[in-house]
Scaffold this motif. Structure first.
Motif, PDB file in Angstrom:
ATOM      1  N   VAL A  89       0.858  -1.189   0.000  1.00  0.00           N
ATOM      2  CA  VAL A  89       0.000   0.000   0.000  1.00  0.00           C
ATOM      3  C   VAL A  89       0.895   1.241   0.000  1.00  0.00           C
ATOM      4  CG1 VAL A  89      -1.955  -1.134   1.135  1.00  0.00           C
ATOM      5  CG2 VAL A  89      -0.225   0.019   2.534  1.00  0.00           C
ATOM      6  N   LYS A  90       0.336   2.342  -0.476  1.00  0.00           N
ATOM      7  CA  LYS A  90       1.116   3.587  -0.548  1.00  0.00           C
ATOM      8  C   LYS A  90       1.319   4.212   0.829  1.00  0.00           C
ATOM      9  CE  LYS A  90      -0.349   4.466  -5.252  1.00  0.00           C
ATOM     10  NZ  LYS A  90      -1.205   5.243  -6.147  1.00  0.00           N
ATOM     11  N   ARG A  91       0.248   4.249   1.650  1.00  0.00           N
ATOM     12  CA  ARG A  91       0.309   4.789   3.004  1.00  0.00           C
ATOM     13  C   ARG A  91      -0.534   3.890   3.901  1.00  0.00           C
ATOM     14  NH1 ARG A  91       0.877   8.551  -0.434  1.00  0.00           N
ATOM     15  NH2 ARG A  91      -1.289   8.945  -0.951  1.00  0.00           N
ATOM     16  N   VAL A  92       0.105   3.263   4.870  1.00  0.00           N
ATOM     17  CA  VAL A  92      -0.582   2.259   5.675  1.00  0.00           C
ATOM     18  C   VAL A  92      -1.761   2.838   6.447  1.00  0.00           C
ATOM     19  CG1 VAL A  92       0.866   2.342   7.761  1.00  0.00           C
ATOM     20  CG2 VAL A  92      -0.217   0.191   7.067  1.00  0.00           C
ATOM     21  N   SER A  93      -1.636   4.021   7.029  1.00  0.00           N
ATOM     22  CA  SER A  93      -2.732   4.580   7.820  1.00  0.00           C
ATOM     23  C   SER A  93      -3.954   4.876   6.945  1.00  0.00           C
ATOM     24  CB  SER A  93      -2.296   5.847   8.565  1.00  0.00           C
ATOM     25  OG  SER A  93      -1.850   6.829   7.655  1.00  0.00           O
ATOM     26  N   GLU A  94      -3.723   5.411   5.750  1.00  0.00           N
ATOM     27  CA  GLU A  94      -4.832   5.685   4.833  1.00  0.00           C
ATOM     28  C   GLU A  94      -5.452   4.387   4.311  1.00  0.00           C
ATOM     29  OE1 GLU A  94      -3.588   8.402   1.757  1.00  0.00           O
ATOM     30  OE2 GLU A  94      -2.858   9.850   3.243  1.00  0.00           O
ATOM     31  N   ALA A  95      -4.632   3.384   4.041  1.00  0.00           N
ATOM     32  CA  ALA A  95      -5.142   2.104   3.558  1.00  0.00           C
ATOM     33  C   ALA A  95      -5.992   1.425   4.633  1.00  0.00           C
ATOM     34  CB  ALA A  95      -3.991   1.203   3.137  1.00  0.00           C
ATOM     35  N   VAL A  96      -5.532   1.450   5.874  1.00  0.00           N
ATOM     36  CA  VAL A  96      -6.308   0.861   6.971  1.00  0.00           C
ATOM     37  C   VAL A  96      -7.671   1.529   7.045  1.00  0.00           C
ATOM     38  CG1 VAL A  96      -6.482   0.708   9.490  1.00  0.00           C
ATOM     39  CG2 VAL A  96      -4.347   0.068   8.349  1.00  0.00           C
TER      40      VAL A  96
ATOM     41  N   VAL B 198      -9.363  -3.962  12.481  1.00  0.00           N
ATOM     42  CA  VAL B 198      -7.927  -3.805  12.715  1.00  0.00           C
ATOM     43  C   VAL B 198      -7.485  -4.710  13.859  1.00  0.00           C
ATOM     44  CG1 VAL B 198      -6.098  -2.184  13.324  1.00  0.00           C
ATOM     45  CG2 VAL B 198      -8.040  -1.409  11.952  1.00  0.00           C
ATOM     46  N   LEU B 199      -6.461  -5.514  13.580  1.00  0.00           N
ATOM     47  CA  LEU B 199      -5.843  -6.333  14.635  1.00  0.00           C
ATOM     48  C   LEU B 199      -4.629  -5.626  15.217  1.00  0.00           C
ATOM     49  CD1 LEU B 199      -5.976  -9.939  13.165  1.00  0.00           C
ATOM     50  CD2 LEU B 199      -7.433  -8.928  14.905  1.00  0.00           C
ATOM     51  N   GLY B 200      -3.943  -4.857  14.383  1.00  0.00           N
ATOM     52  CA  GLY B 200      -2.772  -4.132  14.848  1.00  0.00           C
ATOM     53  C   GLY B 200      -2.170  -3.291  13.750  1.00  0.00           C
ATOM     54  N   VAL B 201      -1.593  -2.154  14.147  1.00  0.00           N
ATOM     55  CA  VAL B 201      -0.935  -1.241  13.208  1.00  0.00           C
ATOM     56  C   VAL B 201       0.402  -0.834  13.807  1.00  0.00           C
ATOM     57  CG1 VAL B 201      -1.049   1.004  12.035  1.00  0.00           C
ATOM     58  CG2 VAL B 201      -3.153  -0.317  12.404  1.00  0.00           C
ATOM     59  N   SER B 202       1.440  -0.842  12.979  1.00  0.00           N
ATOM     60  CA  SER B 202       2.746  -0.340  13.384  1.00  0.00           C
ATOM     61  C   SER B 202       3.173   0.726  12.387  1.00  0.00           C
ATOM     62  CB  SER B 202       3.788  -1.461  13.431  1.00  0.00           C
ATOM     63  OG  SER B 202       5.072  -0.908  13.671  1.00  0.00           O
TER      64      SER B 202
ATOM     65  N   HIS C  12       3.377  -1.289   8.727  1.00  0.00           N
ATOM     66  CA  HIS C  12       2.505  -2.404   8.367  1.00  0.00           C
ATOM     67  C   HIS C  12       1.297  -2.475   9.301  1.00  0.00           C
ATOM     68  CE1 HIS C  12       5.208  -4.512  11.288  1.00  0.00           C
ATOM     69  NE2 HIS C  12       4.045  -5.010  11.691  1.00  0.00           N
ATOM     70  N   ALA C  13       0.285  -3.222   8.851  1.00  0.00           N
ATOM     71  CA  ALA C  13      -0.935  -3.403   9.641  1.00  0.00           C
ATOM     72  C   ALA C  13      -1.512  -4.778   9.355  1.00  0.00           C
ATOM     73  CB  ALA C  13      -1.959  -2.331   9.292  1.00  0.00           C
ATOM     74  N   PHE C  14      -2.215  -5.321  10.352  1.00  0.00           N
ATOM     75  CA  PHE C  14      -2.948  -6.572  10.199  1.00  0.00           C
ATOM     76  C   PHE C  14      -4.432  -6.284  10.294  1.00  0.00           C
ATOM     77  CE2 PHE C  14       1.120  -8.375  11.549  1.00  0.00           C
ATOM     78  CZ  PHE C  14       1.233  -9.461  10.690  1.00  0.00           C
ATOM     79  N   LEU C  15      -5.180  -6.778   9.302  1.00  0.00           N
ATOM     80  CA  LEU C  15      -6.635  -6.610   9.265  1.00  0.00           C
ATOM     81  C   LEU C  15      -7.281  -7.984   9.180  1.00  0.00           C
ATOM     82  CD1 LEU C  15      -6.848  -3.761   6.601  1.00  0.00           C
ATOM     83  CD2 LEU C  15      -6.648  -3.531   9.077  1.00  0.00           C
ATOM     84  N   THR C  16      -8.558  -8.057   9.534  1.00  0.00           N
ATOM     85  CA  THR C  16      -9.261  -9.326   9.481  1.00  0.00           C
ATOM     86  C   THR C  16     -10.726  -9.125   9.126  1.00  0.00           C
ATOM     87  OG1 THR C  16      -9.649 -11.382  10.702  1.00  0.00           O
ATOM     88  CG2 THR C  16      -9.867  -9.347  11.946  1.00  0.00           C
ATOM     89  N   LEU C  17     -11.327 -10.194   8.641  1.00  0.00           N
ATOM     90  CA  LEU C  17     -12.764 -10.265   8.404  1.00  0.00           C
ATOM     91  C   LEU C  17     -13.333 -11.326   9.331  1.00  0.00           C
ATOM     92  CD1 LEU C  17     -12.744 -10.192   4.504  1.00  0.00           C
ATOM     93  CD2 LEU C  17     -13.531  -8.362   6.023  1.00  0.00           C
TER      94      LEU C  17
ATOM     95  N   LEU D 176      -5.200 -10.142   6.553  1.00  0.00           N
ATOM     96  CA  LEU D 176      -4.630  -9.356   5.466  1.00  0.00           C
ATOM     97  C   LEU D 176      -3.589  -8.434   6.081  1.00  0.00           C
ATOM     98  CD1 LEU D 176      -4.643  -8.382   2.493  1.00  0.00           C
ATOM     99  CD2 LEU D 176      -6.384  -6.717   3.186  1.00  0.00           C
ATOM    100  N   MET D 177      -2.356  -8.529   5.597  1.00  0.00           N
ATOM    101  CA  MET D 177      -1.285  -7.665   6.082  1.00  0.00           C
ATOM    102  C   MET D 177      -0.984  -6.623   5.019  1.00  0.00           C
ATOM    103  SD  MET D 177       2.447  -8.714   7.517  1.00  0.00           S
ATOM    104  CE  MET D 177       3.384  -7.549   8.492  1.00  0.00           C
ATOM    105  N   LEU D 178      -0.973  -5.372   5.436  1.00  0.00           N
ATOM    106  CA  LEU D 178      -0.665  -4.255   4.548  1.00  0.00           C
ATOM    107  C   LEU D 178       0.756  -3.796   4.826  1.00  0.00           C
ATOM    108  CD1 LEU D 178      -3.927  -2.162   5.128  1.00  0.00           C
ATOM    109  CD2 LEU D 178      -3.528  -3.967   3.439  1.00  0.00           C
ATOM    110  N   TRP D 179       1.537  -3.641   3.783  1.00  0.00           N
ATOM    111  CA  TRP D 179       2.919  -3.162   3.893  1.00  0.00           C
ATOM    112  C   TRP D 179       3.058  -1.842   3.152  1.00  0.00           C
ATOM    113  CZ3 TRP D 179       6.890  -4.654   6.797  1.00  0.00           C
ATOM    114  CH2 TRP D 179       6.887  -5.934   7.338  1.00  0.00           C
ATOM    115  N   GLU D 180       3.436  -0.806   3.845  1.00  0.00           N
ATOM    116  CA  GLU D 180       3.674   0.485   3.204  1.00  0.00           C
ATOM    117  C   GLU D 180       4.986   0.427   2.431  1.00  0.00           C
ATOM    118  OE1 GLU D 180       4.562   4.998   4.655  1.00  0.00           O
ATOM    119  OE2 GLU D 180       2.775   4.005   5.487  1.00  0.00           O
ATOM    120  N   THR D 181       4.926   0.892   1.184  1.00  0.00           N
ATOM    121  CA  THR D 181       6.129   0.896   0.356  1.00  0.00           C
ATOM    122  C   THR D 181       6.121   2.086  -0.587  1.00  0.00           C
ATOM    123  OG1 THR D 181       7.466  -0.360  -1.229  1.00  0.00           O
ATOM    124  CG2 THR D 181       5.079  -0.658  -1.354  1.00  0.00           C
ATOM    125  N   LYS D 182       7.295   2.590  -0.857  1.00  0.00           N
ATOM    126  CA  LYS D 182       7.460   3.654  -1.857  1.00  0.00           C
ATOM    127  C   LYS D 182       7.764   3.058  -3.227  1.00  0.00           C
ATOM    128  CE  LYS D 182       7.077   6.838   1.289  1.00  0.00           C
ATOM    129  NZ  LYS D 182       5.743   6.851   1.838  1.00  0.00           N
TER     130      LYS D 182
END
Length: 127
Positions: free
Chosen positions: A16-23, A34-38, A43-48, A54-60
């Protein structure tokens, strides 16, 4: 190896481009929890209700979680719903890029692009 050593799919990871915005987007528009955000580690862990995390990784880096078959972009992530028309209308109202939406015989299929360029697939089987 005759016996599987793997048990289950733990989680999937996407860029993802920006983890906080993606969450915020996934929680607000797709119903993830949300299970957790760092923010420090990007990165962040999300669940249904069901399925792997689902793990989101911020990357440029210029990257996304898609692949192509014969030049057609395909989603890595496919989810199941019983409210595909509601989801379609919601995403359409938000101006989300919808790349596919039709009844394929076995069920309805919806494909759309998230704000980070990842294609998502959603299926609602016909009863």
């Amino acid at each position: 190896m005759s016996k599987s050593v793997l048990k289950t799919l733990e989680h999937m990871q996407i860029p993802v481009k920006r983890v906080s915005e993606a969450v915020e987007w996934y929680v607000s528009h797709l119903g993830f929890q949300v299970l957790g955000v760092s923010e420090e580690h990007g990165h962040a862990f999300l669940t249904l209700q069901e399925g792997p995390m689902l793990m989101l990784w911020e990357t440029k880096d210029v990257t996304d979680a898609n692949f192509s078959v014969n030049g057609q972009t395909m989603p890595v992530l496919l989810y199941n719903t019983d409210q595909i028309h509601v989801l379609h209308d919601h995403l359409h109202e938000l101006g989300v890029e919808i790349t596919f939406y039709q009844n394929e015989g076995f069920g309805w299929v919806l494909k759309f692009i998230d704000p980070s360029g990842n294609m998502w697939g959603v299926i609602q089987p016909n009863d």
